[in-house]
Design a protein around this motif. Structure first.
Motif, PDB file in Angstrom:
ATOM      1  N   GLU A  98     -18.314   9.131  -1.601  1.00 60.82           N
ATOM      2  CA  GLU A  98     -19.711   8.352  -0.906  1.00 60.82           C
ATOM      3  C   GLU A  98     -19.570   8.345   0.332  1.00 60.82           C
ATOM      4  O   GLU A  98     -21.057   8.314   0.760  1.00 60.82           O
ATOM      5  N   TRP A  99     -18.314   7.802   0.873  1.00 54.37           N
ATOM      6  CA  TRP A  99     -18.359   7.088   2.376  1.00 54.37           C
ATOM      7  C   TRP A  99     -18.618   8.116   3.642  1.00 54.37           C
ATOM      8  O   TRP A  99     -18.503   7.793   4.322  1.00 54.37           O
ATOM      9  N   GLY A 100     -17.538   9.160   2.711  1.00 55.15           N
ATOM     10  CA  GLY A 100     -17.318  10.515   3.720  1.00 55.15           C
ATOM     11  C   GLY A 100     -16.493  10.412   4.660  1.00 55.15           C
ATOM     12  O   GLY A 100     -15.301   9.143   4.052  1.00 55.15           O
ATOM     13  N   HIS A 101     -16.062  10.827   5.853  1.00 55.63           N
ATOM     14  CA  HIS A 101     -14.622  11.017   6.398  1.00 55.63           C
ATOM     15  C   HIS A 101     -15.017  10.120   6.754  1.00 55.63           C
ATOM     16  O   HIS A 101     -15.729   9.647   8.562  1.00 55.63           O
ATOM     17  N   PRO A 102     -13.466   8.960   7.449  1.00 53.74           N
ATOM     18  CA  PRO A 102     -13.330   8.091   8.508  1.00 53.74           C
ATOM     19  C   PRO A 102     -12.815   8.548   9.288  1.00 53.74           C
ATOM     20  O   PRO A 102     -12.021   9.584   9.826  1.00 53.74           O
ATOM     21  N   ARG A 103     -12.966   8.192  10.919  1.00 53.70           N
ATOM     22  CA  ARG A 103     -12.461   8.107  12.008  1.00 53.70           C
ATOM     23  C   ARG A 103     -11.179   8.260  11.984  1.00 53.70           C
ATOM     24  O   ARG A 103     -10.303   9.023  12.774  1.00 53.70           O
ATOM     25  N   GLU A 104     -10.627   7.032  11.185  1.00 55.88           N
ATOM     26  CA  GLU A 104      -8.837   6.843  10.999  1.00 55.88           C
ATOM     27  C   GLU A 104      -8.360   6.923   9.730  1.00 55.88           C
ATOM     28  O   GLU A 104      -9.264   5.325   9.631  1.00 55.88           O
ATOM     29  N   VAL A 105      -6.818   6.749   9.339  1.00 57.50           N
ATOM     30  CA  VAL A 105      -6.375   5.879   8.244  1.00 57.50           C
ATOM     31  C   VAL A 105      -5.107   5.322   8.963  1.00 57.50           C
ATOM     32  O   VAL A 105      -5.146   6.421   9.023  1.00 57.50           O
ATOM     33  N   ARG A 106      -5.023   4.320   8.625  1.00 55.76           N
ATOM     34  CA  ARG A 106      -3.941   4.094   9.001  1.00 55.76           C
ATOM     35  C   ARG A 106      -2.919   3.484   8.364  1.00 55.76           C
ATOM     36  O   ARG A 106      -3.503   2.401   7.567  1.00 55.76           O
ATOM     37  N   ARG A 107      -2.261   4.042   7.456  1.00 54.32           N
ATOM     38  CA  ARG A 107      -1.536   2.902   6.133  1.00 54.32           C
ATOM     39  C   ARG A 107      -0.038   2.724   6.411  1.00 54.32           C
ATOM     40  O   ARG A 107       0.550   3.254   7.266  1.00 54.32           O
ATOM     41  N   ARG A 108      -0.341   1.693   5.698  1.00 51.87           N
ATOM     42  CA  ARG A 108       1.388   1.075   5.969  1.00 51.87           C
ATOM     43  C   ARG A 108       2.316   0.079   7.204  1.00 51.87           C
ATOM     44  O   ARG A 108       3.050   0.232   7.836  1.00 51.87           O
ATOM     45  N   GLN A 109       0.840  -0.363   7.658  1.00 54.90           N
ATOM     46  CA  GLN A 109       1.330  -1.538   9.377  1.00 54.90           C
ATOM     47  C   GLN A 109       1.807  -2.417   8.251  1.00 54.90           C
ATOM     48  O   GLN A 109       1.370  -3.144   7.964  1.00 54.90           O
ATOM     49  N   PRO A 110       2.993  -2.785   9.266  1.00 60.08           N
ATOM     50  CA  PRO A 110       3.960  -3.741   8.954  1.00 60.08           C
ATOM     51  C   PRO A 110       3.230  -4.891   9.528  1.00 60.08           C
ATOM     52  O   PRO A 110       2.627  -5.328  10.346  1.00 60.08           O
ATOM     53  N   HIS A 111       2.945  -5.993   8.292  1.00 56.17           N
ATOM     54  CA  HIS A 111       2.304  -6.967   8.503  1.00 56.17           C
ATOM     55  C   HIS A 111       3.431  -8.192   8.853  1.00 56.17           C
ATOM     56  O   HIS A 111       5.161  -8.392   8.295  1.00 56.17           O
ATOM     57  N   LEU A 112       3.797  -9.028  10.192  1.00 54.64           N
ATOM     58  CA  LEU A 112       4.582  -9.755  10.782  1.00 54.64           C
ATOM     59  C   LEU A 112       4.495 -11.287  10.471  1.00 54.64           C
ATOM     60  O   LEU A 112       3.132 -11.070  10.899  1.00 54.64           O
ATOM     61  N   GLU A 113       5.692 -11.668  10.450  1.00 56.97           N
ATOM     62  CA  GLU A 113       5.104 -13.261  10.954  1.00 56.97           C
ATOM     63  C   GLU A 113       6.689 -13.619  12.164  1.00 56.97           C
ATOM     64  O   GLU A 113       7.432 -13.429  11.145  1.00 56.97           O
TER      65      GLU A 113
END
Length: 281
Positions: A114-129
């Motif tokens: 329904e929302w159409g094509h995104p500008r970019e999809v960034r998957r699996r981004q490491p979350h760091l602490e």
């Protein structure tokens, strides 16, 4: 009003204690929504959107921030399906879906048609602490920026944003709004930089904070100074100041493909605790 089929309703200030209990199940990962809840008291006038809660047996089991950012909170498979249904029936205000990879990827798969094509999809981004002392010596020249630094630091902020997002924050007449945002960060004591001969060669900012954590954004090293260790030592300095004066844990998330940044954070002592995904429109 509770949607009986999905058990979802919009949260109000009366729900704040229960919502904060939910967020505290993973307080560092959930720092953005924690910050938004505490600073707005879940009042829609200040949220600029809504936070939806999903209830089972009268108990809140999951939530979703729904404003410019759509952010699932402690959401499992059924929760994601319910939030996707709600998102598709509500007026769309979303420019980004962001959060832990599994619920974000599932949520996007359900609304994409329904929302159409995104500008970019960034998957699996490491979350760091970083929850303790940094692993390298902090850069002694990194300091909080001051109001008088705005003209020097603003071009670095624009350059970082443009490089990271792919469009300038000044596009479409947004320069005044973005300058105001940078001024607010400086006024809060949430921006840090190293200056050399009046030029910013490293900078970073606190995006949001809670009693548990502060999330860093906008990390930038001048292109001609990369590869010198400014990022690792600079982040060590930022982490020391933040942990001493703002929150006990410093967090951030980084694109999986950004290997120089990941090496810098690793050298500074950050450790991966989760994976995020970001869908940008």
């Amino acid at each position: 009003m509770l949607t009986t089929r999905t058990g979802i309703r919009t949260l109000t200030p009366a729900d704040l204690p229960e919502f904060l209990d939910l967020v505290a199940e993973d307080p560092v990962v959930n720092v953005f929504v924690d910050y938004r809840a505490r600073t707005t008291n879940l009042d829609r006038r200040w949220l600029g959107g809504e936070i939806w809660g999903r209830f089972v047996g009268g108990r809140m089991i999951a939530a979703c921030h729904a404003g410019a950012n759509l952010v699932p909170v402690q959401a499992g498979t059924d929760d994601v399906a319910a939030f996707a249904e709600r998102a598709l029936t509500a007026r769309r205000t979303v420019s980004t879906i962001v959060g832990p990879s599994e619920p974000v990827d599932a949520l996007w798969s359900l609304v994409a048609g329904e929302w159409g094509h995104p500008r970019e999809v960034r998957r699996r981004q490491p979350h760091l602490e970083l929850a303790g002392p940094p692993a390298v010596a902090p850069d002694p020249l990194v300091r909080r920026t001051e109001r008088s630094d705005l003209e020097a630091v603003y071009p670095a902020c624009v350059a970082m944003y443009t490089e990271e997002v792919g469009v300038s924050p000044e596009q479409g007449g947004g320069a005044d709004l973005y300058r105001t945002r940078i001024s607010q960060l400086i006024a809060r004591g949430w921006q840090f930089a190293r200056f050399e001969e009046g030029r910013v060669v490293f900078k970073a900012e606190v995006a949001c904070s809670s009693p548990y954590a502060a999330q860093i954004q906008g990390v930038y090293v001048a292109p001609d100074r990369r590869g010198e260790g400014l990022a690792s030592r600079g982040m060590a300095a930022v982490a020391e100041i933040v942990r001493a004066e703002i929150a006990p844990v410093v967090s951030l998330y980084v694109n999986e493909y950004n290997h120089p940044a990941r090496r810098a954070y690793d050298r500074a002592g950050f450790v991966e605790t989760a994976r995020f995904s970001t869908v940008m429109f």
